[in-house]
Scaffold this active site. Structure first.
Site, PDB file in Angstrom:
ATOM      1  N   HIS A 124       0.781  -1.239   0.000  1.00 49.73           N
ATOM      2  CA  HIS A 124       0.000   0.000   0.000  1.00 49.73           C
ATOM      3  C   HIS A 124       0.815   1.293   0.000  1.00 49.73           C
ATOM      4  CE1 HIS A 124      -3.755   1.984   0.095  1.00 49.73           C
ATOM      5  NE2 HIS A 124      -4.395   1.170   0.885  1.00 49.73           N
ATOM      6  N   THR A 156      -5.278  10.302  -0.163  1.00 48.79           N
ATOM      7  CA  THR A 156      -6.623  10.085   0.367  1.00 48.79           C
ATOM      8  C   THR A 156      -6.905  11.135   1.440  1.00 48.79           C
ATOM      9  OG1 THR A 156      -5.812   8.556   2.065  1.00 48.79           O
ATOM     10  CG2 THR A 156      -6.565   7.592  -0.027  1.00 48.79           C
ATOM     11  N   TYR A 172     -13.474   5.740  10.319  1.00 51.91           N
ATOM     12  CA  TYR A 172     -12.682   6.192   9.170  1.00 51.91           C
ATOM     13  C   TYR A 172     -13.320   5.662   7.905  1.00 51.91           C
ATOM     14  CZ  TYR A 172      -8.497   6.456   6.106  1.00 51.91           C
ATOM     15  OH  TYR A 172      -7.612   6.709   5.086  1.00 51.91           O
ATOM     16  N   SER A 213     -12.309   5.977   3.836  1.00 51.60           N
ATOM     17  CA  SER A 213     -11.308   6.486   2.910  1.00 51.60           C
ATOM     18  C   SER A 213     -11.976   7.194   1.742  1.00 51.60           C
ATOM     19  CB  SER A 213     -10.455   5.322   2.395  1.00 51.60           C
ATOM     20  OG  SER A 213      -9.479   5.785   1.498  1.00 51.60           O
TER      21      SER A 213
END
Length: 657
Positions: free
Chosen positions: A369, A497, A484, A486
C-alpha cells in the site's frame, strides 16, 4: 520505443474473430489522448484554512465526547487557532509553495507508510477477489494465468508508451467518454486541459501512482523502507509451495511473447511446481515480519551469497502465487483469509502487487500500500478482468507446441541459507501464524439493502451503509467511536486520500432515536435518515475536494516535527489520539469485477470493514481480533441494522399513500 518482434509466426493473431497484428497485440489501448495528458494541468491539492479545519475537527469530535471532554478539546482548539496554529500554517504554506510539483501531503504520507515497522500482511496489504469467468473452461488455472499475464503486460505496455486512456471521472459518459471528446481535448493546450475537461463534466484524475504498479518492490531497511523500481526487466516471478520461479514474458526488444509461448511457459512452470516439494524454508515468509527484523535478515541473506536471487524477485514485473485452495462463493471466508494473509509460505508481500490464482482459477490481488492507493490498482484490476473474460488470448485449445527453449525462459530461484536464516524463517512463520490465528473474518451478503432500492427510495447508498455500521456498533457496544472512511483526493496533483468521518451528530441522533424512542414514527426516522444522507454528502464532497481536516492536521503536526516545534495542546489532547484510533475502519471499492475485498483492522480493538453495494445486494467483509472484539456478533448487529434501516426506507412510501 518497442521494436516489432520477429518471433510471431504468422504475423496475424486471431482472437475470437478479431485479427490483430503483432504491433496491435502489444497494447491493450491506443488512446487518442496521451496517458498523462492532464497531469500538468491538474489543480494542486488545497491547504484548507485553519479556521475551517478547526471547526470541522470540533464537529467530528462532538458525537464522540461527553460535555466535559468536549469543553477541554474546544479549549485546546481555540488556543491552537489563535496561537501556535497560524505559525504552523504559515510554515506549511511556505513549504507547499516551494514544492509546486507535488502536494503538501505526498511526502509525509509516503514517509508515514515507509517508517512503520509493522508487518505488511493484515496491517497494510488489502485484498480484492476477482469474479470468475462465466465460461467454466476459461477458469482452468493455466488458461486463466496465461490470460492474466498477457492482459497485464498489454496494460503495462500501453501505460509505458503513454497510450493508456487517461484516468477520468465522467459525470456524463455519453458526452465525455467518447472519441469526439478526446479529439476536442487533443487540440487544447495541456496547461489548461483539465479545466476545459470540467466544462464537459469530466474530471481528470492524478496518474502519478501508476508508475508504481510494475517492476516495483518495497525493500526493508532499518527504520525506513524504500521503494525499488527496476529499469527494464523482462520477467515475472511465480510462487508455488514456497518455491520461486522466474519466467521471461518479454523478448529481447521488450515485446510481449506470443500467447502460445506465454501459455507454454506457464504450463512448464506448473509442471515444475507440481514436481517440487513444498519449500521448508521459504524466504518469502520474511515479508510477513516486522520490517526491522526483515531488514536485518535480508542483509544477512544477501551477505551469504543470495543477492542475485533477491534481485530477481525484486525486479520482477509482478508476482503470481499459485495456490492449492478452491473457492466456494457461498462460503467465501476461507478463500478471503487465504488471499488476505495466507500462512506466509507462498507470498512475497513486498511486491507492488501479486496476482493469486487458486486451483480452480479463482483470482485475487494482494497489493503493497505504500506506493499508491485504490485508484491505480482498481483501474488495472478492472481492465484485466474485462479483457480476460471478454476477449482472452488463450483458450484450452491453444496450441503450445512452439519452438521455445523453456530452460532458458524459466528458472527456479534458489537460496543458500545458513542456520541463522533458517531459524529466522521458522520464527517468522510462527509469528505470522500466531497473528493469523488471532484474527476473525466474517462475511455478510444482504439483498434487502442495495443500490437500486436506495435510489428508488431516494437515499444515498454509501450513507445508508455507513449509517448501518454506526447503528450496528451502538447495538453491540452502546456507544459511538472514531470511524474512518477512505476518500480519494486524486482529482488533485499527487493527491492521496482524505478521511471522511461518518460518525456525525446526525447519525448519532438517528441511532439514539431508533434505539431509545419507542414513540418515534417511521416518518420521523426517515427525516433523520435524510439528514444523515445530506451531511454524508457534504462531508464526502469536502473530503474529495481536499477540504477535510485529518490530512491538514497531519501536515501541521508533521511541520511541527520537521521544525523542532513542541506539539500544541490540540495534538497532546487525549481526544486527538482517540479520534485517530479508528475502531471502525471502512473502505469500499465498487466494481463489476470484484466478488469481495478486505483488509485487517487498523487497531487491535477495531473492525476492518471492506464493503460494497451492488444493484441487487450489499456485502461486507469484517475483520477483527478475537481477543478484543466479537466479529460474528458485530456482523449479526450489522444485519439487524440493515433490517431496521430497510424498514425506515420502505416506510416513507407506505405512510405517504
Amino acid at each position: 520505443m518497442l521494436k516489432v518482434s520477429k518471433s510471431f509466426h504468422p504475423k496475424l493473431l486471431v482472437r475470437h474473430k478479431t485479427t490483430l497484428t503483432d504491433e496491435q497485440y502489444q497494447y491493450l489501448q491506443r488512446s487518442i489522448l496521451p496517458s498523462y495528458y492532464f497531469q500538468k494541468s491538474l489543480p494542486r491539492l488545497p491547504i484548507p484554512t485553519l479556521e475551517n479545519t478547526c471547526n470541522r475537527y470540533l464537529a467530528a469530535q462532538r458525537p464522540l465526547l461527553d460535555n466535559e471532554a468536549y469543553a477541554k478539546t474546544e479549549g485546546f482548539v481555540n488556543d491552537f487557532r489563535k496561537n501556535q496554529g497560524p505559525k504552523l500554517q504559515e510554515l506549511l504554506i511556505a513549504h507547499d509553495k516551494a514544492n509546486k510539483h507535488t502536494s503538501y501531503i505526498s511526502e509525509p504520507w509516503f514517509d508515514m507508510y515507509l517508517r512503520d515497522r509493522a508487518p505488511l500482511p493484515v496491517n497494510y496489504n488489502p485484498l480484492l477477489i476477482m469474479k470468475p469467468d462465466t465460461k467454466p473452461e476459461m477458469n482452468e488455472p493455466t488458461v486463466r494465468t496465461s490470460n492474466l499475464i498477457i492482459s497485464s503486460l498489454r496494460f503495462m505496455n500501453s501505460l509505458r508508451k503513454g497510450i493508456l486512456k487517461p484516468e477520468i471521472f465522467h459525470m456524463d459518459p455519453s458526452k465525455s467518454d467518447t472519441e469526439r471528446f478526446a479529439r476536442i481535448m487533443k487540440m487544447v493546450p495541456t496547461i489548461v486541459a483539465t479545466y476545459v475537461a470540467y466544462t464537459f463534466k469530466a474530471y481528470p484524475l492524478d496518474m502519478s501512482q501508476y508508475e508504481g504498479l510494475f517492476a516495483a518492490t518495497r525493500i526493508p531497511e532499518p527504520d525506513k523502507d524504500r521503494i525499488f523500481r527496476a529499469a527494464n526487466p523482462k520477467h515475472i516471478v511465480i510462487f508455488n509451495k514456497g518455491n520461486a520461479f522466474t519466467m521471461d514474458v518479454l523478448d529481447e526488444h521488450g515485446n510481449i511473447e506470443s500467447p502460445s509461448v506465454i501459455m507454454g511457459r506457464v504450463k512448464h512452470v506448473f509442471n515444475l511446481a507440481q514436481g517440487s516439494k513444498p519449500n521448508e524454508f521459504p524466504v518469502g515468509a520474511m515479508t510477513t515480519e516486522n520490517r526491522n527484523t526483515w531488514a536485518s535478515i535480508r542483509k544477512h541473506i544477501m551477505k551469504i551469497g543470495n543477492g542475485n536471487s533477491l534481485r530477481l524477485i525484486d525486479s520482477a514485473l509482478f508476482a503470481i502465487s499459485l495456490d492449492e485452495e478452491t473457492f466456494d462463493e457461498s462460503q467465501p471466508i476461507p478463500m478471503i483469509k487465504n488471499m488476505l494473509y495466507e500462512n506466509g509460505t507462498n507470498r512475497w508481500y513486498d511486491k507492488s502487487f501479486s496476482l493469486i490464482v487458486a486451483k480452480d482459477g479463482t483470482t485475487g490481488l494482494n497489493f503493497e500500500h505504500s506506493w499508491g492507493d485504490g485508484v491505480a490498482v482498481l483501474r488495472y484490476f478492472n481492465e484485466i478482468y474485462k479483457e480476460t473474460t471478454e476477449k482472452p488470448f488463450v483458450t484450452p485449445n491453444t496450441d503450445t507446441r512452439v519452438n521455445d527453449d523453456l530452460d532458458k525462459a524459466v528458472h527456479r530461484v534458489d537460496f543458500e541459507l545458513d542456520e541463522k536464516a533458517r531459524e529466522s524463517i521458522k520464527e517468522a512463520l510462527k509469528s505470522h501464524k500466531s497473528i493469523c490465528d488471532s484474527l476473525d473474518l466474517n462475511f455478510l451478503k444482504y439483498p434487502g439493502i442495495n443500490k437500486d432500492e436506495c435510489k428508488r427510495r431516494k437515499a444515498s447508498p454509501d450513507s445508508v451503509m455507513q449509517l448501518a455500521f454506526q447503528l450496528a456498533f451502538y447495538k453491540q457496544n452502546q456507544k459511538f467511536v472514531a470511524t474512518y472512511e477512505s476518500c480519494s483526493t486524486s482529482a488533485f496533483r499527487h493527491g492521496r486520500t482524505e478521511t471522511m468521518r461518518p460518525c456525525t451528530n446526525e447519525t448519532k441522533k438517528f441511532v439514539e432515536t431508533l434505539m431509545k424512542d419507542k414513540n418515534a414514527s417511521k416518518q420521523e426516522l426517515r427525516a433523520l435518515l435524510d439528514a444523515c444522507s445530506t451531511k454524508h454528502f457534504q462531508l464526502t464532497k469536502e473530503a474529495a475536494m481536499g477540504q477535510g481536516f485529518d490530512r491538514h492536521l497531519f501536515g501541521l503536526r508533521h511541520t511541527a516535527d520537521k521544525n523542532g516545534i513542541a506539539y500544541p495542546g490540540i495534538f497532546t489532547d487525549p481526544a486527538y489520539a482517540q479520534i485517530n484510533h479508528n475502531i471502525l475502519s471502512t473502505s469500499t471499492l465498487n466494481s463489476p469485477a470484484i466478488v469481495a475485498g478486505g483488509f485487517g483492522p487498523v487497531v487491535k480493538d477495531g473492525y476492518g470493514i471492506g464493503y460494497s453495494i451492488h444493484n441487487d445486494f450489499s456485502g461486507c467483509v469484517v475483520s477483527s481480533y478475537k481477543n478484543t472484539r466479537n466479529g460474528g456478533d458485530f456482523l449479526g448487529c450489522i444485519e439487524s441494522a440493515f433490517k431496521d434501516i430497510e424498514q425506515v426506507l420502505q416506510a416513507k412510501k407506505t405512510e405517504g399513500k
